[in-house]
Motif scaffolding. Structure first.
Motif, PDB file in Angstrom:
ATOM      1  N   ASP A 166      46.714  11.121  46.903  1.00  0.00           N
ATOM      2  CA  ASP A 166      45.258  10.423  47.029  1.00  0.00           C
ATOM      3  C   ASP A 166      43.914  10.999  45.933  1.00  0.00           C
ATOM      4  O   ASP A 166      43.908  11.704  46.045  1.00  0.00           O
ATOM      5  N   LEU A 169      41.245  12.496  46.926  1.00  0.00           N
ATOM      6  CA  LEU A 169      40.915  14.167  47.334  1.00  0.00           C
ATOM      7  C   LEU A 169      39.920  14.401  45.342  1.00  0.00           C
ATOM      8  O   LEU A 169      39.005  14.885  45.584  1.00  0.00           O
ATOM      9  N   ILE A 187      41.479  22.325  43.283  1.00  0.00           N
ATOM     10  CA  ILE A 187      42.205  21.094  43.692  1.00  0.00           C
ATOM     11  C   ILE A 187      43.144  20.298  43.610  1.00  0.00           C
ATOM     12  O   ILE A 187      44.010  20.620  44.282  1.00  0.00           O
ATOM     13  N   PRO A 190      46.667  23.158  43.380  1.00  0.00           N
ATOM     14  CA  PRO A 190      47.601  24.100  44.589  1.00  0.00           C
ATOM     15  C   PRO A 190      47.832  22.831  45.549  1.00  0.00           C
ATOM     16  O   PRO A 190      49.004  23.310  46.738  1.00  0.00           O
ATOM     17  N   ILE A 191      47.249  21.736  45.490  1.00  0.00           N
ATOM     18  CA  ILE A 191      47.731  20.493  45.791  1.00  0.00           C
ATOM     19  C   ILE A 191      49.171  19.797  45.413  1.00  0.00           C
ATOM     20  O   ILE A 191      50.287  19.799  46.066  1.00  0.00           O
ATOM     21  N   LYS A 269      56.130  22.835  61.937  1.00  0.00           N
ATOM     22  CA  LYS A 269      54.539  23.318  62.327  1.00  0.00           C
ATOM     23  C   LYS A 269      54.223  22.206  61.815  1.00  0.00           C
ATOM     24  O   LYS A 269      53.340  22.167  63.061  1.00  0.00           O
ATOM     25  N   ARG A 270      53.874  21.182  61.143  1.00  0.00           N
ATOM     26  CA  ARG A 270      53.784  20.512  61.744  1.00  0.00           C
ATOM     27  C   ARG A 270      52.721  19.626  62.510  1.00  0.00           C
ATOM     28  O   ARG A 270      51.978  18.870  63.159  1.00  0.00           O
ATOM     29  N   ASP A 273      51.276  20.611  65.312  1.00  0.00           N
ATOM     30  CA  ASP A 273      49.981  20.508  64.882  1.00  0.00           C
ATOM     31  C   ASP A 273      49.473  19.438  65.427  1.00  0.00           C
ATOM     32  O   ASP A 273      48.034  19.468  65.754  1.00  0.00           O
ATOM     33  N   LEU A 276      49.256  19.251  68.562  1.00  0.00           N
ATOM     34  CA  LEU A 276      48.261  19.902  69.750  1.00  0.00           C
ATOM     35  C   LEU A 276      46.624  18.758  69.522  1.00  0.00           C
ATOM     36  O   LEU A 276      45.572  18.743  70.291  1.00  0.00           O
ATOM     37  N   ALA A 277      46.034  18.151  67.854  1.00  0.00           N
ATOM     38  CA  ALA A 277      45.484  17.933  67.423  1.00  0.00           C
ATOM     39  C   ALA A 277      45.437  16.683  68.439  1.00  0.00           C
ATOM     40  O   ALA A 277      43.760  16.350  68.587  1.00  0.00           O
ATOM     41  N   GLN A 280      44.085  16.682  71.942  1.00  0.00           N
ATOM     42  CA  GLN A 280      42.350  17.329  72.764  1.00  0.00           C
ATOM     43  C   GLN A 280      41.325  16.303  72.489  1.00  0.00           C
ATOM     44  O   GLN A 280      41.297  15.291  71.871  1.00  0.00           O
TER      45      GLN A 280
END
Lengths: 280, 388
Positions: A166, A169, A187, A190-191, A269-270, A273, A276-277, A280
């Motif tokens: 994207d 970013l 930026i 690392p991505i 894991k993703r 998560d 989880l998100a 909420q």
């Protein structure tokens, strides 16, 4: 019911044949590496003596060490140059000759290796004759030749990642006050690290098993592992080679399985998560 | 093609005289966009747009996709350089300044949160670029986190957040540097409908609390009407109308604006009688000329359109006691929305009009049914005469 059964039987049969075709040679190679007999094709009992022989073979060990060093340096240089080329192809505004540039970057992918190797050799000779640049054939020339073609593969891997990244970013980072160079290092880099890593591994393996190009630009003191294997097979196949191949397969598949496991774990894991998100 | 009446003319006073010398920066001329033009390979994306935006204003650029609104916003952010024209913030030109040297921050449609950083790190990113001291930075990040009520998510990564939470973080990040101007690109584009209306009001509250000047881009008219103090309607790179939400709705200045915002009945016709305090308009839809109880700038015989909002029309079973502006027809279609119903009435002249009816009583919606003969009527001041 019966038709479904026969359908599934034939499916399994085809699948089995396919796998047999793909993996039977490798499997037999592994099995015969544990053969006691010095003739590769005659089984006379289990033994690991060829592994010992392999490690005692100084020439083979030296060739392996040269190949590993070459692959290591090639991978780094290819990732640096390939990333730069990918950035130019995906992030720069269109300039005159951009299409040509992209074509030239990816041309080594389809270039016959014989031609790449020969032209490299001619270039090194021309450098000496015309410009007086002395490049003794050896590690350095093989490294340059390997980087030339590995870079093309790395550039393709990284530019496909960059073009799906994207762009907002990078724009957001710039909007928040970071200059273009900083944006790249803080930026973008690392991505795209996973793509860099897979590009690095790709260049490493390509360099490790290259035979043709290396043969053209090699010197007397720099025999790579594929060259050594190839020349020793011409003398007659030794079970040592089976042992060597088995070790290589073991390393490659271990790395592959670990990589797959880490990726699968990150994906799980993703997903957790996200769940989880959402709750909420 | 002047505007229609005196009131509408007043609302269009946002054009900038490009010949005049730039006056001293005043709160009214906080951001000046002057004849800005942007071309891509011969395609004109923004066509000589001029706007002035007041300090503290929430301003919306509204238009269909491809109308040039996003390009204009990107010119403000510094991602695009205008082909021609001036952009000035507080009297200082922005042309030639790269995005990282503008005191303007943007909230992106995709939020563009850095995936490899936590919520905290995302918000601190801009402050870090300014070289802010660690302690001050921490305090500022905490302040922004509580502004958007995200304190307990500070250590999370963006992919561990829901859409609404991501938006809050993106907002906090773009406000952390106390920008002179906040740009919002389709701020609700990635949210589902229910969350949208809640976040719209919340966003406006936060922006107004901080008093930051804000330019937003949206294709959603409801969003623009809810959030913005003023709206500019864009079409094909040009501003069609720039006014407050109610003026845009009640006093559209052209057929495009009237049709783009809300629903409308448009009747093409000609000015029949042009008097000082009233005009009549002859249309094919109605047997009698339409009576409008105010003067218009125009001439007899001029081609105009009459715009009538469906909720301005009254529907009744008996002939209303009016001299003008009524017609007979029958109900052809009924769209029931719960709070109101829209009746599609086929007039005796053959034309179809939409007519809203608020269901004030629980059994109201049953008082009219298909094929009922009805009368449609409207007040002398309810229609808008459009000349362009």
């Amino acid at each position: 019911m019966s038709s479904r059964r026969s359908g599934s039987t034939s499916t399994w049969l085809v699948l089995g044949l396919g796998f047999f075709f793909l993996y039977a040679p490798i499997l037999s190679l592994i099995i015969y590496s544990f053969n006691e007999n010095r003739l590769v094709t005659v089984w006379s009992g289990f033994s690991i003596k060829w592994y010992g022989e392999l490690f005692r073979d100084q020439q083979m060990m030296k060739a392996a060490w040269i190949s590993l060093q070459l692959a290591f340096y090639t991978a780094w240089a290819s990732v640096v140059l390939g990333t730069m080329a990918a950035m130019v192809m995906t992030r720069f505004r269109s300039f005159r000759g951009k299409t040509l540039f992209g074509g030239l970057i990816t041309a080594p992918l389809v270039m016959p290796e014989v031609i790449t190797g020969l032209s490299m050799l001619l270039m090194f000779i021309a450098l000496r004759g015309l410009l007086g640049i002395e490049l003794p054939l050896g590690m350095t020339t093989i490294w340059i030749a390997h980087v030339t073609f590995c870079m093309a593969f790395v550039a393709v891997v990284i530019s496909s990642r960059l073009s799906e990244l994207d762009k907002s970013l990078e724009e957001a980072a710039m909007d928040l006050g970071a200059g273009p160079v900083k944006v790249f290092f803080v930026i973008t880099l690392p991505i795209i690290t996973p793509a860099l890593l897979s590009g690095w591994l790709l260049a490493f393996t390509l360099s490790l098993d290259d035979l043709v190009i290396s043969s053209f630009v090699t010197g007397p003191s720099s025999t790579t592992l594929p060259m050594k294997v190839f020349s020793s097979v011409r003398m007659g196949v030794s079970p040592k080679i089976n042992a060597l191949a088995t070790l290589l397969i073991a390393v490659v598949s271990t790395v592959g399985v670990i990589g797959w496991y880490l990726m699968a774990r990150a994906e799980r894991k993703r997903a957790r998560d996200l769940q989880l998100a959402a709750n909420q | 093609m002047a505007s229609v009446d005196a009131d509408a003319a007043g609302s269009n006073g946002t054009m900038v005289n490009s010949a005049a010398n730039p006056p001293a920066p005043s709160p009214d001329r906080y951001l000046v966009i002057d004849t800005v033009r942007k071309e891509f390979d011969g395609f004109v994306a923004v066509d000589d747009v001029s706007l002035t935006i007041r300090k503290g204003e929430i301003f919306a650029l509204l238009g269909a996709s491809g109308c040039g609104k996003s390009t204009l916003l990107r010119c403000l952010a510094g991602f695009e350089t205008p082909t021609a024209g001036r952009i000035e913030l507080e009297g200082q030109s922005l042309i030639g300044l790269p995005p990282y040297e503008r005191r303007i921050n943007m909230m992106f449609q995709s939020y563009a949160l850095f995936p490899h950083m936590t919520v905290e790190q995302n918000i601190a990113f801009g402050l870090k670029q300014d070289g802010m001291a660690k302690a001050a930075m921490r305090a500022r990040v905490d302040e922004m986190l509580s502004l958007v009520q995200m304190n307990r998510f500070a250590k999370r990564k963006p992919h561990q957040l829901s859409g609404g939470q991501q938006q809050r973080v993106a907002l906090a990040r773009s406000l952390a540097k106390s920008p002179k101007m906040l740009l919002l690109d389709e701020p609700m584009g990635a949210l589902d409908k229910k969350l949208r209306s809640q976040m719209q009001l919340e966003l406006v509250n936060i922006i107004e609390k901080l008093g930051v000047t804000c330019v937003m881009v949206t294709h959603d008219q409801e969003e623009a009407m809810t959030m913005a103090h003023r709206i500019a309607i864009m079409e094909q790179g040009r501003i069609r109308q720039c006014a407050k939400p109610d003026e845009i709705y009640e006093q559209p200045n052209c057929r495009y604006t009237a049709g783009f915002i809300g629903s409308v009945n448009l009747f093409e016709g000609r000015i029949d009688k042009d008097e000082k305090d009233f005009v009549t308009i002859r249309t094919s839809a109605f047997p009698d000329p339409i009576y409008v109880a105010h003067g218009v700038t125009g001439f007899e015989g001029m081609e105009v359109a009459m715009a009538l909002r469906p909720e301005k029309l009254r529907i009744s079973k008996h002939e209303p006691d009016l001299k003008h502006n009524k017609a007979h027809g029958s109900i052809e279609d009924i769209a029931y929305f719960g709070s109101h119903s829209v009746y599609h009435v086929r007039l005796d002249g053959g034309c179809k009009v939409m007519c809203n009816f608020v269901n004030m009583k629980r059994w109201d919606s049953e008082s009219f049914t298909w094929n009922d003969p009805v009368w449609v009527s409207w007040g002398d001041l309810e229609g808008v005469v459009l000349s362009s």
